[in-house]
Design an enzyme around this catalytic site. Structure first.
Site, PDB file in Angstrom:
ATOM      1  N   SER A 215      65.604 -44.382  23.739  1.00 35.87           N
ATOM      2  CA  SER A 215      65.050 -43.772  22.534  1.00 35.87           C
ATOM      3  C   SER A 215      66.170 -43.582  21.503  1.00 35.87           C
ATOM      4  O   SER A 215      66.792 -44.556  21.095  1.00 35.87           O
ATOM      5  CB  SER A 215      64.341 -42.463  22.890  1.00 35.87           C
ATOM      6  N   GLU A 338      54.255 -47.037  24.838  1.00 36.21           N
ATOM      7  CA  GLU A 338      55.223 -46.088  24.271  1.00 36.21           C
ATOM      8  C   GLU A 338      54.535 -44.917  23.562  1.00 36.21           C
ATOM      9  O   GLU A 338      54.964 -43.770  23.656  1.00 36.21           O
ATOM     10  CB  GLU A 338      56.132 -46.806  23.259  1.00 36.21           C
ATOM     11  N   HIS A 434      56.482 -43.807  26.604  1.00 35.62           N
ATOM     12  CA  HIS A 434      57.859 -43.657  26.142  1.00 35.62           C
ATOM     13  C   HIS A 434      58.654 -42.821  27.148  1.00 35.62           C
ATOM     14  O   HIS A 434      58.192 -41.787  27.612  1.00 35.62           O
ATOM     15  CB  HIS A 434      57.854 -42.974  24.773  1.00 35.62           C
TER      16      HIS A 434
END
Length: 528
Positions: A215, A338, A434
């Protein structure tokens, strides 16, 4: 005789206690700032809370990190240091933990399986995610033990977050020679410089360093891959749900764009100081860390690195086209769902209004690829466009540009294995969301998300790919499905799923629509 037996027993017990203590205490290691004493766990020496820079408080707040203050004697390195200042955001269902915070936070941790300083093991340096707003190295999810047991040294590095790490201001720009705002990235670079200078003493090879992150950490890896200040500090790079290839000059709320110019960031910093009630940077440096945090914008992603012309020279798309980047082998990828973690439950009309607001004149083409005629369709499309605009398109673009202009091999993945989410309605339709791959990379699962046998198998496979890549710049190895390098003539990615196998680029038609959108944005910027 009984007395002799008693004395013998006591000496034996004492010997066992001393031996046990010695087993838990490897020899102190000398860093450039002084000796550190770690602990021993399952054959891995662990050093927690080693300072790699001076405490960034007072006049050092909003400055590039300075060298750590040297110490005498042996410094205990058996506890994690506090995380950098942040507003706590915790989701216990997903194993997120609360962290202790302090402005005194520039520390790193080392897990090393080396038995001596001359082993020259490969090194993996972890950069945590959290939208540049939250995160820390002490989370149990990031424990480096399992990766270290596979023959690498694991280092995790802290960096400043939010306004502490990414505030630009005209006074700071004047003070620092024409740039400001990327202190968190400079912390990461300082951590890598520490590794370069010190890791050999822990049995590591400073010429075989792999940076990896997820991320915001994966975006950081992308940024470091383009930063001239990071040149020569790593040999390989792994970016999980990262990439930074959107256009340079954001003017509003453009879809898929997060980066500001230095001038735009300075205006944001000026407004922040007004809200803080500080007449100058000198006044702001006198404010408590709690005051700064209290006046910071709420939510994730409210602070971000900027194109400052120093740490980040400019638009990475253009830099890669011009071959102006740190050309190393890269392993990069995204997860199949995600947006499940991030995207709320939008209604059809909200989805359509949002697309028109974010994508302007290109909105109809975006809606054709990501339709929202019903609430269910809007939810799926909202998740997909978050995945693609934020992560999949930058990753695909990174792969294409480096395959065209670079020498370092490119390996791309698509993580589709569904993690063991809690059995509640919230997670019913989630795929690989995610951050879902993190437990598999580190081999650390949580009580709320316990691993089944299939999860352990996938985790061993993924962590082996990552470690192989750190060792030789190629994830392939004995007993693993063949992972082909990505090229523009053979655009294959590795589906990390059930089973893992090479596949064509997923969602390609949608990515091509976004390619057209970002190209349109770049053309529009030329007229500004």
């Amino acid at each position: 005789m009984k007395t002799l037996r008693t004395i013998s027993f006591l000496w034996g017990a004492l010997f066992l206690v001393v031996s046990g203590l010695m087993a838990q205490a490897p020899k102190p290691v000398r860093t450039q700032a002084g000796l550190v004493q770690g602990t021993l766990q399952d054959g891995v020496a662990v050093y927690r809370g080693i300072p790699f820079a001076a405490t960034p408080v007072g006049n050092l707040r909003w400055r590039a990190p300075q060298p750590a203050v040297a110490w005498t004697g042996v410094r205990s390195a058996d506890k994690f240091a506090p995380a950098c200042m942040q507003v706590p955001i915790v989701n216990k269902d997903l194993g997120m933990e609360s962290v202790t915070t302090d402005e005194d936070c520039l520390y790193l941790n080392v897990w090393t399986p080396a038995k001596s300083a001359n082993e020259k093991l490969p090194v993996m340096v972890w950069i945590y995610g959290g939208g540049f707003t939250i995160g820390g190295t002490s989370m149990s999810l990031y424990d480096g033990m399992n990766l270290a047991k596979k023959g690498v040294i694991l280092v995790s590095v802290a960096y400043r977050l939010g306004a502490f790490g990414f505030m630009a201001h005209p006074e700071l720009t004047a003070e620092q020679g024409g740039y400001s705002g990327n202190y968190g990235l400079l912390d990461q670079i300082a951590g890598l410089q520490w590794v370069k200078r010190n890791i050999a003493a822990f049995g590591g090879d400073p010429s075989r360093v792999t940076i990896f992150g997820e991320s915001a950490g994966g975006i950081s890896v992308s940024m470091l891959s383009a930063s001239p200040l990071a040149k020569g500090l790593f040999r390989d790079a792994i970016s999980e749900s990262g990439g930074n290839f959107a256009p340079e000059h954001r003017t509003g709320n453009e879809g898929g764009e997060n980066m500001d110019s230095l001038a735009a960031a300075e205006k944001i910093g000026t407004a922040f100081l007004t809200k803080l009630g500080a007449a100058s940077i000198a006044d702001a440096r006198k404010k408590s860390a709690e005051e700064i945090l209290k006046n910071s914008p709420p939510g994730l992603g409210t602070a971000w690195p900027i194109f400052d012309g120093h740490v980040l020279p400019g638009d990475q798309y253009k830099l890669y086209e011009a071959k102006r980047y740190n050309d190393t082998p890269v392993l990069i990828g995204t997860n199949s769902d995600e947006g499940a973690l991030i995207v709320p439950l939008p209604k059809a009309d909200v989805h359509q209004k949002s697309i028109h607001a974010d994508y302007g004149e290109y909105a109809d083409k975006i809606l054709a690829a990501y339709p929202g005629g019903t609430d269910a369709e809007a939810l799926r499309s909202s998740r997909d466009i978050f995945r693609d605009a934020s992560f999949a398109w930058p990753t695909w673009t990174w792969a294409r540009l480096q395959s065209k202009t670079g020498k370092g091999k490119v390996f791309v993945y698509y993580f589709s294995h569904r993690p063991p989410y809690p059995n509640t309605p919230q997670f019913k339709d989630w795929g690989a969301a995610h951050a879902g791959e993190l437990a598999y990379v580190f081999g650390n699962f949580t009580p709320t998300m316990p691993a089944a046998a299939a999860d352990r198998t996938v985790s061993d496979e993924i962590s082996s790919y990552w470690v192989n890549f750190a060792k030789k710049g190629d994830p392939n190895g004995s007993g693993l499905p063949k992972w082909p390098a990505f090229t523009n003539t053979s655009a294959q990615v590795m589906n990390l799923g059930d089973p893992s196998k090479a596949i064509d680029v997923p969602n390609l038609q949608k990515l091509e629509v976004l390619e057209g959108y970002f190209a349109w944005r770049r053309e529009a910027e030329k007229s500004h």
